[in-house]
Design a protein around this motif. Structure first.
Motif, PDB file in Angstrom:
ATOM      1  N   ASN A   1      37.448  38.874  43.912  1.00  0.00           N
ATOM      2  CA  ASN A   1      37.164  37.389  43.945  1.00  0.00           C
ATOM      3  C   ASN A   1      37.443  36.670  45.398  1.00  0.00           C
ATOM      4  OD1 ASN A   1      35.233  35.584  42.792  1.00  0.00           O
ATOM      5  ND2 ASN A   1      37.167  34.256  42.032  1.00  0.00           N
TER       6      ASN A   1
ATOM      7  N   PRO B   1      34.226  31.966  46.717  1.00  0.00           N
ATOM      8  CA  PRO B   1      32.970  32.689  46.398  1.00  0.00           C
ATOM      9  C   PRO B   1      31.494  31.857  46.481  1.00  0.00           C
ATOM     10  CG  PRO B   1      34.320  31.909  44.409  1.00  0.00           C
ATOM     11  CD  PRO B   1      35.005  31.713  45.587  1.00  0.00           C
TER      12      PRO B   1
ATOM     13  N   TYR C   1      32.007  39.924  41.014  1.00  0.00           N
ATOM     14  CA  TYR C   1      33.540  39.400  41.091  1.00  0.00           C
ATOM     15  C   TYR C   1      34.447  39.546  40.131  1.00  0.00           C
ATOM     16  CZ  TYR C   1      31.217  37.836  45.248  1.00  0.00           C
ATOM     17  OH  TYR C   1      30.569  37.670  46.709  1.00  0.00           O
TER      18      TYR C   1
END
Length: 438
Positions: free
Chosen positions: A45, A49, A30
Motif C-alpha cells: 500500500n 493510494p 494493495y
C-alpha cells in the motif's frame, strides 16, 4: 466449420434469449505488506493510494461491460454474487465499496439476499470501519486469520498477532452474525506438528462462525518463503505423510464440531453458510473480473463461445487504461470447449456436489461421460470413492449444495465424490479424465 465450433454456435443460439446468472469479482491490489507465501497480483500500500481514481476505474470498467449488451447480455442476466478480494480490500474506503455496489445495482439490480463478500485482515479492520462496510452493502466477511500463533504469523509475513485474530473474529460475528462470517486457516507451516495443529484448530473452532476455509501451505516458486526454504532458513516443513495426517485430523475434527466438508478446503455448518461465490468458479458459471490483474470468464454472444478476460497487472497502468479506453483489459482469449469441459470436471469433483450432467451439457454443449475414462470411473465407483446417480439419491445433499443448484440434479443426476473420494481426489482426477486425442 468444426464439430466443436458447430456445437458452440448451436449452444449460444439456444441460450441467446435466456443466458444464465453470473458473479462479479472486484480485485483490490494493495496490502499493508506482502505475505511470504503469496504469489498473487498485489502491491504494498503506497503512502497515498489512488483510491478515488481506482474506484472510478472500476466503475468505468463495469459500465463498459454493462453497455456492451450485444456481446455479453449482462442486463438480461441475474447477478449471482459479488466478491471483493485482493490484496486487502478492507483497506478500501467503505464509500468506495458503496459506489461500486450502487453502479451494479443501478444497471442490473441487486437482491437483498444476494451474497456480497469482503475479504479483510485482522489488522485492517476497526469497529467503525467494519460497520460502515456493512452499511455500504457488504453482508458477508472473510477474515485472513491463517494462524492463531503470533510467531507463525510473522513467519508467513502477516502483520497481525494471534490475539488480534481473535478480537477481529469476535467483532465480525457481532456485526455480521454467525452465518455470514468465515475465516482462513493454513496448516503444514514450517516447524508445525500434527499435535500443535490439532490444538490450534480446536481453539479456532471454539470461536468460529458457520463457515471455515482450511488450506495446506503451498510453497510457491519465487515467493520469499520459497527462497528462504532453498537457503535452509526455515524450520522443517512437514513432509507429505505428516501433512496427510494433518488433513485427516482436520476432516474429523471439523465433523466433530458440526461442519460438513463441501469442498476439499471448505466447511460449512449448514446450507445457508456455503460460499455461493466460490461455487460460481467450481460449477463453470460466468464471472466478471474487475480490477488490476483480475481474471474473468464470460459468455461472448458475438463470438458464440466463452472467453477469458485478463486485467492489466499494474494499478497505475490499469487506471490509465480505464481513463483512456473505459476498460483496463490486457487481453481477451477464447476458451476452447474441451478446456472448459475439463475444468468443470477438475473443479466440480473437488466439491461434494460433484458435476450435474445438466449443468455440464448446458455449459459446454457436450456429454459429461464422453470426457471420462469408463474403466477408471467404474473402478472408483466400486471402491466407493465416486458415486454416479441418475437423479438425487443422497438425502444429505442439502448439507453440501447451495439450494439454487440442487434442482440441476433432478433431470439427469451426475457424478460426485464420497467423503473418502474427496480425500483422494488429487489421485482420482488425472486417472478419470479421458486422455485428449491429438
Amino acid at each position: 466449420m468444426t464439430l466443436l465450433k458447430s456445437l458452440a454456435t448451436r449452444l449460444y443460439t439456444q441460450r441467446s434469449h435466456t443466458p444464465g446468472s453470473f458473479s462479479i469479482y472486484i480485485h483490490w491490489p494493495y496490502c499493508e505488506s506482502k505475505c511470504t507465501y503469496c504469489n498473487f497480483n498485489k502491491y504494498v500500500n503506497p503512502q497515498h493510494p489512488p483510491h478515488d481514481r481506482l474506484i472510478n476505474a472500476y466503475k468505468s470498467e463495469l459500465q463498459y461491460y454493462f453497455s456492451n449488451e450485444a456481446k455479453y447480455k449482462l442486463k438480461k442476466r441475474k447477478v449471482h454474487s459479488v466478491y471483493f478480494g485482493g490484496g486487502t480490500p478492507s483497506l478500501m474506503k467503505p464509500s468506495g465499496v458503496r459506489a461500486i455496489l450502487e453502479t451494479i445495482d443501478q444497471r442490473l439490480g441487486l437482491n437483498n439476499d444476494m451474497e456480497v463478500t469482503l475479504e479483510a485482515n485482522p489488522t485492517s479492520i476497526e469497529s467503525f470501519k467494519l460497520r460502515d462496510f456493512k452499511r455500504a452493502g457488504i453482508n458477508r466477511v472473510s477474515l485472513g486469520i491463517q494462524s492463531l500463533i503470533t510467531e507463525d504469523l510473522r513467519l508467513l509475513g502477516r502483520d497481525h498477532s494471534g490475539q488480534e485474530s481473535i478480537k477481529a473474529l469476535l467483532l465480525a460475528k457481532e456485526i455480521f452474525g454467525e452465518k455470514r462470517v468465515t475465516f482462513d486457516m493454513i496448516y503444514g507451516r514450517p516447524g508445525q506438528t500434527a499435535k500443535g495443529w490439532v490444538q490450534e484448530l480446536k481453539q479456532a473452532l471454539e470461536l468460529a462462525g458457520d463457515h471455515v476455509s482450511i488450506y495446506q501451505l503451498t510453497v510457491e516458486r519465487s515467493t520469499p518463503l520459497h527462497k528462504q526454504s532453498l537457503k535452509k532458513q526455515l524450520p522443517h516443513i512437514p513432509d507429505v505423510d505428516t501433512a496427510a495426517d494433518m488433513y485427516e485430523k482436520t476432516v474429523q475434527i471439523m465433523k466433530d464440531y458440526g461442519y460438513t466438508q463441501y469442498e476439499v478446503s471448505n466447511y460449512a455448518k449448514h446450507q445457508e453458510a456455503i460460499s455461493r461465490h466460490n461455487f460460481s468458479y467450481w460449477q463453470g458459471m460466468d464471472y466478471l473480473g474487475i480490477g488490476p490483474g483480475a481474471h474473468g470468464r464470460l459468455a461472448d454472444f458475438e463470438l458464440k463461445q466463452k472467453v477469458r478476460t485478463f486485467g492489466e497487472f499494474h494499478p497505475n497502468k490499469y487506471i490509465n487504461l480505464c481513463e483512456q479506453e473505459g476498460e483496463g483489459l490486457r487481453k481477451i482469449e477464447p476458451v476452447p470447449l474441451t478446456i472448459l469441459a475439463e475444468e468443470m470436471i477438475m473443479f466440480g469433483l473437488r466439491t461434494r456436489m460433484g458435476i450435474p450432467r445438466t449443468r455440464f451439457t448446458d455449459t459446454t454443449g457436450m456429454v459429461l461421460d464422453n470426457f471420462l475414462d469408463r474403466d477408471a470411473l467404474k473402478m472408483f465407483i466400486d471402491l466407493k470413492l465416486l458415486v454416479d446417480e441418475a437423479t438425487i439419491m443422497d438425502k444429505k445433499i442439502h448439507n453440501y449444495t447451495p439450494k439454487e443448484l440442487i434442482q440441476e440434479w433432478n433431470t439427469s443426476g451426475g457424478i460426485r465424490p464420497t467423503d473418502a473420494g474427496l480425500e483422494k481426489i488429487d489421485y482420482i482426477l488425472p486417472r478419470i479424465l479421458k486422455t485428449r486425442e491429438g
